[in-house]
Design an enzyme around this catalytic site. Structure first.
Site, short mmCIF file in Angstrom:
data_model
loop_
_atom_site.label_atom_id
_atom_site.label_comp_id
_atom_site.label_asym_id
_atom_site.label_seq_id
_atom_site.Cartn_x
_atom_site.Cartn_y
_atom_site.Cartn_z
CD GLU A 239 -2.65 1.24 2.61
OE1 GLU A 239 -3.74 1.81 2.58
OE2 GLU A 239 -2.19 0.69 3.64
CB CYS B 122 -4.17 -1.52 4.41
SG CYS B 122 -3.27 -1.22 5.95
CE LYS C 42 -7.45 1.11 3.42
NZ LYS C 42 -6.30 1.74 4.13
#
Length: 294
Positions: free
Chosen positions: A43, A160, A115
């Protein structure tokens, strides 16, 4: 059965995209020399920058982003699948996308994923994060079929904090994903407590490989990330790990026959059933995996 070699590229990205691109190039060359066919960076590959003004100063749109341009070139140069775990991309509304991009061996974009879950948390010792102040959450899960000589392998995307939302991974597994991904910049505090157990759990409950490249160490903006990039097999075993928080690589053989074997032993994707939460007459419908699978 599809067999290939996957590599996680652990980085310590700083404030300057140019320097981070150079670091990515070096890790890609090392992993390719070691035999990797699919490579994943962490990330925020392009820049780890906590200050919003500093981030916006370097921000570019997807077509002009330095990291993505380099990734396309590197994928084509080495003939590999290169997965930029994520990088910050300017949007037209003043917000930012935390975007993962997968490049095919010809350098073309195979898939994008923004995300979905924003890291808005208050941790111990005053550590606090509000991603939603800067980033626009994504709205769609993403899948991609990696092409290898032995056949395709289906990849599911996450970034994440997404790994704390198991239904995202479950839906991707039900849609045929054999490999789940979770590139990250996990804080040291949360990483020490939860990193290994969360990734192993996502692998076990879905009978899938999980590949998670990570940021590691103390960054130029002052944050500290956990490192320990991992590849976990469908039985929950760690088959590759970058030991510690320094930059480096780790590789593992991926065999989709292992996915089929794990799912045959523990067929929970097929055995799940829809159910309700609450008392009769006052319940909330919950759609189980069985309906989705059918």
């Amino acid at each position: 059965m599809t067999v290939f070699t996957a590599a996680v590229l652990q980085m310590r990205s700083g404030l300057e995209p140019e320097a981070n691109v150079a670091a990515l190039e070096g890790l890609v060359a090392e992993a390719v020399a070691a035999g990797a066919d699919y490579l994943q960076s962490p990330e925020m590959t392009g820049m780890v920058q906590r200050d919003r003004a500093g981030l916006m100063q370097h921000l570019r749109g997807e077509a002009d982003d330095l990291v993505l341009a380099a990734a396309s070139r590197l994928a084509r140069q080495h003939g590999v699948h290169l997965h930029v775990g994520s990088t910050a991309i300017a949007l037209d509304n003043g917000k930012v996308a935390n975007r993962a991009v997968l490049y095919a061996p010809d350098g073309s974009i195979k898939a994008r994923y923004d995300k979905i879950h924003m890291f808005d948390v208050d941790l111990d010792n005053g550590e606090s994060w509000r991603e939603s102040r800067t980033y626009r959450p994504g709205e769609y899960a993403a899948l991609a079929d990696l092409a290898f000589a032995g056949g395709p392998a289906r990849l599911g995307f996450a970034v994440c904090y997404d790994m704390r939302f198991p239904h995202l991974f479950r839906e991707e597994a039900l849609a045929g994903a054999e490999i789940l991904t979770a590139p990250a910049a996990f804080t040291r505090q949360t990483g020490e407590a939860h990193w290994h157990v969360l990734l192993r759990a996502r692998a076990i409950e879905n009978g899938a490989y999980v590949i998670a490249a990570a940021q590691g160490g103390v960054h130029e903006d002052g944050r500290e990330t956990y490192g320990h990039s991992l590849i976990v097999d469908p039985w929950g075993r760690i088959v590759a790990e970058v030991d510690g928080d320094g930059p480096g690589i780790a590789l593992a053989r991926i065999d989709t026959a292992e996915v089929a074997a794990a799912r045959a032993k523990i067929p929970n994707l097929k055995n799940a059933r829809p159910f309700r939460v609450g008392e009769d007459g006052n319940s909330v419908r919950v759609t189980g995996a069985l309906e989705a699978a059918e």
